[in-house]
Scaffold this motif. Sequence first.
Motif, PDB file in Angstrom:
ATOM      1  N   HIS A  22      66.530  58.836  53.559  1.00 19.47           N
ATOM      2  CA  HIS A  22      67.751  59.644  53.554  1.00 19.47           C
ATOM      3  C   HIS A  22      67.465  61.110  53.838  1.00 19.47           C
ATOM      4  O   HIS A  22      68.334  61.821  54.374  1.00 19.47           O
ATOM      5  CB  HIS A  22      68.459  59.497  52.205  1.00 19.47           C
ATOM      6  N   ALA A  23      66.275  61.595  53.517  1.00 21.08           N
ATOM      7  CA  ALA A  23      65.928  62.986  53.833  1.00 21.08           C
ATOM      8  C   ALA A  23      65.868  63.196  55.339  1.00 21.08           C
ATOM      9  O   ALA A  23      66.230  64.266  55.843  1.00 21.08           O
ATOM     10  CB  ALA A  23      64.598  63.369  53.194  1.00 21.08           C
ATOM     11  N   ALA A  24      65.428  62.189  56.071  1.00 25.26           N
ATOM     12  CA  ALA A  24      65.388  62.295  57.527  1.00 25.26           C
ATOM     13  C   ALA A  24      66.793  62.474  58.079  1.00 25.26           C
ATOM     14  O   ALA A  24      67.017  63.234  59.019  1.00 25.26           O
ATOM     15  CB  ALA A  24      64.735  61.057  58.127  1.00 25.26           C
ATOM     16  N   MET A  25      67.760  61.777  57.483  1.00 20.51           N
ATOM     17  CA  MET A  25      69.148  61.929  57.915  1.00 20.51           C
ATOM     18  C   MET A  25      69.683  63.317  57.587  1.00 20.51           C
ATOM     19  O   MET A  25      70.533  63.855  58.293  1.00 20.51           O
ATOM     20  CB  MET A  25      70.014  60.866  57.243  1.00 20.51           C
ATOM     21  N   ALA A  26      69.192  63.915  56.488  1.00 17.85           N
ATOM     22  CA  ALA A  26      69.660  65.232  56.077  1.00 17.85           C
ATOM     23  C   ALA A  26      69.010  66.354  56.876  1.00 17.85           C
ATOM     24  O   ALA A  26      69.475  67.483  56.838  1.00 17.85           O
ATOM     25  CB  ALA A  26      69.385  65.438  54.579  1.00 17.85           C
ATOM     26  N   GLY A  27      67.892  66.063  57.566  1.00 19.65           N
ATOM     27  CA  GLY A  27      67.281  67.095  58.395  1.00 19.65           C
ATOM     28  C   GLY A  27      65.809  67.309  58.176  1.00 19.65           C
ATOM     29  O   GLY A  27      65.222  68.197  58.788  1.00 19.65           O
TER      30      GLY A  27
END
Length: 370
Positions: A22-27
């Motif tokens: 999910h951190a990858a989705m956040a940036g």
Amino acid sequence: MSRLPGLDLLRAIAIVWVMFFHAAMAGLGSPWMPMSQFGWMGVDLFFALSGYLIGWQVLRPLSQGRRLSFGDFYLRRAFRVLPAFWVVLALYLLWPDFRERPGMQPAWQFLSFSLNLLIDYEHNKAFSHAWSLCVEEHFYLVFPLLAIALTRKPALWKTGLVVALLVGGGMLLRAWVWRISLPDGSNAWVENVYYPTWMRLDGLLFGVVLAAIRAYRPRWWEAMMRRSGWLALLGVIGVAAAIAVSQDRLGLMSSVLGFPLVSFGLALLVAAGASEQRWTGRLRVPGAGWLAATSFSLYLTHKAMFGLVSRAYGESLEANGLLAFGAYAAAALLSGALLHYAVERPFLRLRERLAHRRAQSADAAVTANA
């Protein structure tokens, strides 16, 4: 049993894996992509752990000829899940800026645990990770009844038939739904293939199979525990094979074969981690116990915190991957710790006090009738 170091390590791996995803989705940038790309498998690891631990709670008394106490079972599940979940849900509903995305499904879908069956993922992504809680709650409702039905006259062939039907049926159903959903894009795939309960039974099922072996085939279980190192190796091979199959996450092979393959590999790792006498179950990694204890609170809050950090500091963090990692991690860990110590842990203690009182009352009743 749930505090075995090996199982705690797996639980810690699961939550860290999911947070990377999910951190990858956040940036959080590309340097962390190898860890984040397949972070969705962390949920499958949670399912395998839950299937084994909950399966053991249900099947242990049944295998000993005792009745399953539905009151105790659902009391423990309610105190484990609902207080922290309700607090986070209230934050999402009452504080719109807390949401990682603006759109959100109506509250009744969260309260009824029907979110994963009704979500409009294109427009309402906020708190969408609660879909896995819906799957777990459906499992809590159905599995005890199914276990009682199958154990009235336990037979290996009946259990094997049910497992084969659920795994094979799930593969066929996902193949069919994939063919009719793919033209509508990735959102339709999430709604129709990834989220529905009947599509995601593999991890829970293989975890329950482990519990059934332990309860009804103790000699098999003891032999497995003596060979836990081999189980760990086979589990890693199984997960690696699932990763190879799931390179195209939305593809047919991933949708049909990826879920049962990764669930089987992760279940073997759970079995290895459950060995109380071998190194696979006694392996201690600093911090893993704390991450395991707070994993539920971390799961509930981490996406919202990633969204807050991204909106406030995302552009300035893009140039420094290490600083971005630290900022996202600190925000998630702080929020998870706050929820765990302020809400989750007090209610778990209350649960134990109530369970103790119920046990005392039951003992008193038996003594009075003796």
